[in-house]
Design an enzyme around this catalytic site. Sequence first.
Site, short mmCIF file in Angstrom:
data_model
loop_
_atom_site.label_atom_id
_atom_site.label_comp_id
_atom_site.label_asym_id
_atom_site.label_seq_id
_atom_site.Cartn_x
_atom_site.Cartn_y
_atom_site.Cartn_z
N ASP A 36 46.24 67.35 -8.47
CA ASP A 36 46.08 66.55 -7.27
C ASP A 36 46.59 65.13 -7.51
OD1 ASP A 36 44.81 66.21 -4.56
OD2 ASP A 36 43.61 64.75 -5.68
N GLU A 92 51.33 67.71 -7.37
CA GLU A 92 51.42 67.11 -6.04
C GLU A 92 52.10 65.77 -6.29
OE1 GLU A 92 48.59 66.29 -2.17
OE2 GLU A 92 47.80 65.75 -4.14
#
Length: 705
Positions: A354, A391
Amino acid sequence: MDMRNLPGQEPHPTHHHEGFDYLPGHALPFGASLASNGINFSIYSRFATSCTLVLFRTGEAEPLVRIPIPEEFRIGDVFAIVILGLNPHDIEYGFQLGGPFAPGQGHRFDSDAVLLDPYAQIISGREVWGDERNHDNIYPHRARVNIEEFDWGLDRPLAYPIEDIIIYETHVRGFTRHPSSGVEHPGTFEGLREKIPYLKQLGINAIELMPVFEFDEFEHSRVNPKTGEILLNYWGYSPVGFFAPKDGYAAGERPGSAVNALKLLIKELHANGIEVILDVVFNHTAEGNEKGPTISFKGIDNSIYYILTPEGYYYNFSGTGNTFNCNHPRVRHMIMDCLRYWVSEYHVDGFRFDLASIMARDVNGTPLDDPPILRHMTDDPILGRTKLIAEPWDADGLYHLGRFPSYGRWAEWNGQYRDTVRRFLKGDAVQVKSIGQAVQGSPHLYPGRGPIASINFITAHDGFTLRDLVSYNEKHNEANLEDNRDGTNHNNSWNCGHEGPTDDPEINELRDRQVRNAITILLTSQGTPMLLMGDEMGRTQHGNNNSYCHDTEWNWLDWNLLNENADLFQFVRRMVAFRMAHPVLRNGHFLQHLDYMDTGFPDMAFHGTKPYHPNWSARSHVLAFSLGGNYAKGGLAQDDHIYVALNMHWQRKTFHLPPLPEGQQWHLFVDTGSGASHEPGEEAAIKNQDRYRLSSRSVLVLVGR
């Protein structure tokens, strides 16, 4: 070997404190581990001046004993002690660290605070989802000693080539929490395990689990005054500890139930040919900024674990209050220890990171060209076959899409693929060149890396579901109690003529077709596709594109949809099977648009309504492409030829088909306009072999053999 007990050496004298006997400990491993004569506790702190081990009887509010660790037990910057005669089932533990409270210098020591061990493999206090903790508890998140044993048998990570997987992103609780799931233990690892036959039926071979590291669902909780709903930290992107699975995701209510529950889930997924990828958060922690709680890192070495301003405040590159200092040598080693632990002890196949661009920042927050933590992950022997997915951005504008330091290993969530397909689907102008790049695996983004660098997705947990993407022009996040200001305003969605649900049959038919168009484009593109939980059966979040706080049917998968939208499910299942049946869709390298083996059909070619004449103009809404089956996997696999026509124009179009090698014919697999679809391998030859009339806003897939 325990050097303290070798023949001819005097053993260390036993120390005593309030009825407990103890000895100098081992610096490694960090955390709590069984020793031959007790339990070894080890914790690192560079700037602490003292350390006290705090023991609790399991579940009791007040400490059983506080044992100061003698200065002579300190090894470098590590406090280590062995407590003799402890039963690991009976105790929970924490640490109190003394040192300067000087926020301007980055230090926030508080010798009264009981701190969680960063290496805790079991964290008690949140055993049952939705049971709010006692706010008067001096130590709400408690470390426990992990002595769980698990028989893995011959199981190992599956290590599929990344281009050969189809990822299914899911939330552990949301997948089976709805009453319609019919599982024995809804909302748990066990419930998900009961649904493995469904995942096999769908045909996916990799599941990406949203965060399963221990977190507090009541972090920043609040009550909706109109509905009485308690808004929670439902998604879990706020880790309390990095080594412990969330106990609230296990059916058992004893501390540590999640350890074996998650391992059994992974073992059975592997036995059914399904990889497990964990969505992990190393960009921040649950401690927030200077106004947030002190749980662990703040009180151990605040100036090391977080990126701080010169005045001692927290840089907020994560958008959540603090930023983990990933490239500090000590933090870097802890992250590596964590990843190795999940691969070696839980057999996970990969990680999705993330806000991964934060890991490319140095200790001052400056972006790095060669970030040590990313290179370390790439070169680590234990992670050698582990999938690493970024990401490639953070909340402060550091945008690495196509530029993430990859070292030949990293793949990226391709946000540009998402936006391009959405714009093309809804009929935006100037999109044909971009969709041409997207279906190739984005060579403009990854020229030296190949389509294996691209994780293709149209929807994910963050944003609209696929059904909502074709049903809403605007987000509808009022239930989040943030005045509809949260969530992105740039959805590139189209409601097909009416905002939200409607009884209009023409609009509903168009929405159904647009969903099928999206799935078809996704699963015929080079690169690695990712599906969002429930898109295969029409799940809706009622226009909410930021449902992070809802533990309700808004986020739970309603399994009744499987019957209500059975045709959609069968369509997605067939598309998944089609992709897996055709290696020409799963190349690890970019295709050359040449017939370099002189087979009579190029490895890839673009077409318009006429063969080999694509219309790249700004007003074009039409593109077709073909793939040469002789070139599958660089010629190492043999396959059929494939032709895909994309008509996002509002009028019907006739596509003249490229001629096949002599003796072969085009067979119809999918026409989203007519509703026709077949099982892979059972396609019927089309009547006119030179042309095909395709409805407006439709996608065609033909197989040549």
